[in-house]
Enzyme design. Structure first.
Site, PDB file in Angstrom:
ATOM      1  N   GLU A  21      -0.294   4.936   0.250  1.00 28.36           N
ATOM      2  CA  GLU A  21      -1.131   6.137   0.313  1.00 28.36           C
ATOM      3  C   GLU A  21      -0.184   7.335   0.244  1.00 28.36           C
ATOM      4  O   GLU A  21       0.794   7.407   0.984  1.00 28.36           O
ATOM      5  CB  GLU A  21      -1.951   6.152   1.609  1.00 28.36           C
ATOM      6  CG  GLU A  21      -2.766   7.427   1.823  1.00 28.36           C
ATOM      7  CD  GLU A  21      -3.722   7.737   0.664  1.00 28.36           C
ATOM      8  OE1 GLU A  21      -4.592   6.908   0.393  1.00 28.36           O
ATOM      9  OE2 GLU A  21      -3.573   8.809   0.030  1.00 28.36           O
ATOM     10  N   GLU A  39     -16.349   1.712   0.296  1.00 28.70           N
ATOM     11  CA  GLU A  39     -15.999   2.484   1.500  1.00 28.70           C
ATOM     12  C   GLU A  39     -17.130   3.446   1.890  1.00 28.70           C
ATOM     13  O   GLU A  39     -17.323   3.736   3.069  1.00 28.70           O
ATOM     14  CB  GLU A  39     -14.684   3.246   1.288  1.00 28.70           C
ATOM     15  CG  GLU A  39     -14.736   4.250   0.150  1.00 28.70           C
ATOM     16  CD  GLU A  39     -13.400   4.969  -0.092  1.00 28.70           C
ATOM     17  OE1 GLU A  39     -12.471   4.815   0.710  1.00 28.70           O
ATOM     18  OE2 GLU A  39     -13.307   5.686  -1.100  1.00 28.70           O
ATOM     19  N   GLU A  54      -8.325   7.055  -5.846  1.00 25.92           N
ATOM     20  CA  GLU A  54      -8.313   8.492  -6.197  1.00 25.92           C
ATOM     21  C   GLU A  54      -7.391   8.682  -7.405  1.00 25.92           C
ATOM     22  O   GLU A  54      -6.484   9.534  -7.409  1.00 25.92           O
ATOM     23  CB  GLU A  54      -7.852   9.383  -5.028  1.00 25.92           C
ATOM     24  CG  GLU A  54      -8.710   9.259  -3.790  1.00 25.92           C
ATOM     25  CD  GLU A  54      -8.435   7.972  -3.027  1.00 25.92           C
ATOM     26  OE1 GLU A  54      -7.268   7.601  -2.891  1.00 25.92           O
ATOM     27  OE2 GLU A  54      -9.401   7.329  -2.571  1.00 25.92           O
ATOM     28  N   HIS A  67       0.846  -1.197   0.000  1.00 22.99           N
ATOM     29  CA  HIS A  67       0.000   0.000   0.000  1.00 22.99           C
ATOM     30  C   HIS A  67       0.876   1.240   0.000  1.00 22.99           C
ATOM     31  O   HIS A  67       1.839   1.324   0.764  1.00 22.99           O
ATOM     32  CB  HIS A  67      -0.923   0.005   1.232  1.00 22.99           C
ATOM     33  CG  HIS A  67      -1.954   1.084   1.176  1.00 22.99           C
ATOM     34  ND1 HIS A  67      -2.223   1.922   2.223  1.00 22.99           N
ATOM     35  CD2 HIS A  67      -2.779   1.459   0.170  1.00 22.99           C
ATOM     36  CE1 HIS A  67      -3.185   2.775   1.865  1.00 22.99           C
ATOM     37  NE2 HIS A  67      -3.533   2.515   0.630  1.00 22.99           N
TER      38      HIS A  67
HETATM   39  C1  NOJ Z   1      -9.182   6.015   0.163  1.00 25.75           C
HETATM   40  C2  NOJ Z   1      -9.225   4.677  -0.481  1.00 25.75           C
HETATM   41  O1  NOJ Z   1     -10.272   4.601  -1.424  1.00 25.75           O
HETATM   42  C3  NOJ Z   1      -9.385   3.648   0.607  1.00 25.75           C
HETATM   43  O2  NOJ Z   1      -9.521   2.362   0.035  1.00 25.75           O
HETATM   44  C4  NOJ Z   1      -8.186   3.711   1.522  1.00 25.75           C
HETATM   45  O3  NOJ Z   1      -8.398   2.829   2.583  1.00 25.75           O
HETATM   46  C5  NOJ Z   1      -7.992   5.114   2.075  1.00 25.75           C
HETATM   47  N1  NOJ Z   1      -8.021   6.067   1.028  1.00 25.75           N
HETATM   48  C6  NOJ Z   1      -6.677   5.244   2.829  1.00 25.75           C
HETATM   49  O4  NOJ Z   1      -5.600   5.057   1.949  1.00 25.75           O
HETATM   50 CA    CA Z   2     -11.590   6.631  -2.388  1.00 32.66          CA
END
Ligand code: NOJ
Ligand code: CA
Length: 679
Positions: A380, A483, A459, A378
């Site tokens: 982010e 989500e 995103e 992951h």
């Molecule tokens: C938004 C993502 O769509 C989600 O899947 C993720 O858990 C969070 N951001 C944190 O990265």
């Molecule tokens: Ca998202």
């Protein structure tokens, strides 16, 4: 083969003294779609489209504005014309269908300004049985070296009003909106794909293909039903900066007599370049679970401390569950430093290689390998591509060393809030779908490919079929996913997925992250998710992705063994796909054949209306008998009511041509598995 052009004037090499060429018309191989391309009396390049003689796109102008040069808009003459045709079938390394036929006729017209320092632009047009693609090509030339594009003036002048399904563009939440259904004449500025249906049932969808080193195209309604391209902005001023020679992405228009044909079209994939990565058999389509939903429920946190979700111990619990139930992957979010404090639209603290002290990544990957389970990486970024790009190489190298071959990334920042390097070591704020971020995504895809890693951005920039060229770009978010059922206000509504099938999902795979068996959102009230249990299963067939999550907590997945059985069985890679029934925004029934066996799977979802469907199974092998196992809404099931979990699992025998009558509750759905008898 007959090349069906009206007046065909071929001038081999471009010649600036060439005499004007007459109007050109090119038709689809089946002769039903016809496109005219020409310059009008004022020298304005334009095109128009008909299907079976009926106007679809009325005269629509083409051109550009620049920040430092005269517009390219009028005073052009056609000076060259070339034609071509193709009928090729190519194979996808993975996908919703194994083979794709690219059958089209092509026309390229070169337009030249009628003055002393003439500039040239070529419009290349491809007409398929299922739609039209065209792009601009800026050849190398004496009087135009760099295009500083202020706006692309491409028009899409819808010939009549229609019903449109769309999400707004240029708004803060990127692509994560519920869809709006309005007359086309009431659309404001929309993202693509945007889908429209004329009164006679003709379906049209506007999008783009091969968005490379260019800004994403929004559609802005100018007047009536006349739409025009509006490129995503850039803080530099010009929305796109390119040196000649270069070409734009393809502008694509799918056209079909029905909703099924719109979905089954491979127009954008066909307009993309072939695979550049060669053998990508190192990517295996798969299903995964993850330390994920618990954060969205707020049961644990991405941030370090008491509630930290990504601990070694918790990771092992998930790995054990994955091993027991045959999930290849375990996604772990929040293992790396940078989640404390406000990372949203910031990301300045993220490290992509350093773990929090309670997470031992070496041990977790070792434990996973022992159990036959892979960690899913992951990244982010909080929308900070400057920080991410600085660490990209080492971040991917770490995962490769640990046997991680798929990485989910994230760009959580408001639209226009992506932090990029300004070229002088400082920060500049760009758009998720601007030229600079289009470059960023391909950079990540290329670096990841060198490390034999598949990527799945959330995103993201929208999908324009680049998975054909870069088959390690396996999935993405780019719409409202599951989500929102945890914390969204409102949650995803029953018509969301039946609308996405014919809008967002036309563009390619989506990491929706289905499989929330609890059907409960977050907080003390655990607000009801508008869905039945059977519908959660249907998502695995209806929403295509070569990586599919089972999103819920392991204990919730285990609570519904009959549902879990389906998720364990359903493939993530397909040989062929057919839409059996559906209507945009109302319902969708899709059949897909497993790539690894002869089995078929059918998924159906409906909106807020209960619905009965009668399916004729004329796609089955005539020589075989099949056992159909059906997961369906129970008699008392109601996705908007009290009993959302009632589900029946039944089996029966069926042959080609047999019928299946199935009932879907409100916000319900079903799945069917068809396996040859005796297998
Ligand atoms: C938004 C993502 O769509 C989600 O899947 C993720 O858990 C969070 N951001 C944190 O990265
Ligand atoms: Ca998202």
């Amino acid at each position: 083969m007959r090349i069906p052009f009206g007046t065909l004037a071929y001038i081999g090499a471009l010649a600036s003294f060439a005499a004007p060429v007459a109007a050109e018309t090119v038709t689809s191989p089946d002769g039903r779609i016809s496109v005219e391309l020409d310059a009008d009396g004022e020298g304005i390049p334009f095109y128009s489209v008909t299907r079976d003689g009926k106007p679809i796109i009325a005269k629509s102008n083409l051109g550009f504005n620049f920040i430092d040069a005269d517009p390219m808009r009028r005073n052009f003459a056609v000076v060259a014309s070339t034609t071509a045709s193709a009928d090729d079938t190519w194979e996808q390394p993975w996908g919703e269908s194994r083979f794709v036929r690219d059958h089209h006729n092509e026309l390229a017209l070169t337009f030249e300004e009628k003055d002393d320092t003439p500039r040239q632009i070529t419009v290349r047009l491809r007409v398929f049985d299922d739609g039209v693609g065209f792009r601009y090509e800026f050849p190398e030339q004496d009087h135009f070296k760099t295009a500083n594009i202020a706006e692309e003036l491409t028009e899409f002048n819808l010939a009549e009003d229609a019903t449109a399904w769309w999400i707004q563009a240029g708004d803060w939440n990127r692509y994560e909106y519920l869809y709006t259904e309005t007359p086309a004449s009431a659309v404001s500025t929309a993202h693509t794909p945007i889908t429209m249906r004329f009164a006679d049932g003709t379906h049209v969808s506007f999008h783009e293909a091969a968005l490379v080193d260019y800004s994403g195209m929004w559609l802005r309604r100018m007047q009536g039903t006349n739409f025009r391209a509006q490129l995503a902005p850039s803080p530099r001023g010009p929305k796109v900066v390119r040196d000649t020679p270069f070409h734009t992405p393809w502008r694509s228009i799918r056209i079909s007599g029905d909703a099924a044909g719109l979905y089954e079209s491979n127009l954008e994939l066909n307009l993309n370049e072939p695979n550049r990565l060669g053998d990508v058999s190192w990517f295996t389509p798969h299903k995964y679970i993850g330390i994920w939903w618990e954060m969205h429920l707020d049961d644990s946190s991405w941030a370090s401390g008491e509630k930290h979700g990504a601990t070694t111990e918790n990771a092992k619990k998930y790995i054990d569950f994955a091993a027991e139930h045959g999930f290849r992957g375990v996604l772990i979010e929040g293992w790396n430093k940078g989640w404390d404090g406000n990372w949203f639209g910031n990301g300045r603290e993220f490290s992509f290689t350093e773990a929090y002290p309670d997470f031992d990544i070496e041990e977790v990957t070792r434990y996973g390998a022992e159990k036959g389970v892979r960690l899913i990486g992951h990244h982010e970024t909080g929308g900070n591509i400057k920080v991410y790009e600085e660490q990209l190489e080492e971040a991917m190298a770490l995962y490769e060393r640990l046997g991680v071959d798929a990485v989910k990334s994230g760009y959580v920042a408001d639209a226009g809030g992506i932090i990029a390097d300004d070229g002088k070591g400082g920060e500049t704020f760009i758009w998720h779908d601007g030229q600079e971020n289009a470059r960023h995504h391909l950079k990540v895809v290329e670096v990841a490919a060198r490390h034999r890693i598949a990527v799945n951005p959330h995103e993201p920039i929208k999908d324009t079929g680049l998975r054909r060229t870069y088959p390690n770009w396996v999935s993405r978010e780019g719409a409202r996913g599951a989500e929102y059922d945890a914390w969204g206000s409102p949650k995803n509504q029953p018509d969301h997925v039946p609308t996405m099938v014919w809008t967002r999902l036309l563009s390619g795979p989506m990491d929706y992250t289905p499989g929330v068996f609890s059907l409960e959102g977050r907080g003390a009230e655990k607000a009801d998710i508008p869905s039945t249990l059977a519908r959660q299963l249907a998502f695995y067939v209806v929403i295509y992705s070569p990586i599919q999550m089972a999103a819920d907590l392991p204990e919730n997945l285990a609570k519904y063994p009959a549902a879990l059985d389906f998720v364990k069985a359903v493939p993530a890679d397909w040989d062929q796909t057919h839409v059996l029934a559906g209507s945009v925004g109302e319902y969708a029934v899709i059949a897909r054949q497993d790539r690894g066996s002869d089995a078929w799977y059918i998924g159906g979802v409906t909106d807020e209306n209960a619905r009965d469907v009668s399916l004729t199974l004329d796609f089955l092998d005539p020589d075989a008998e099949y056992v159909a196992k059906i997961w369906a809404d129970g008699a008392s099931a109601d996705g908007l009511g009290e009993d959302r979990h009632a589900m029946t699992v039944t089996t029966r025998k069926l042959r080609k041509g047999g019928t299946l009558d199935l009932h879907m509750a409100r916000a319900g759905g079903f799945t069917v598995q068809l396996v040859r008898s005796g297998e």
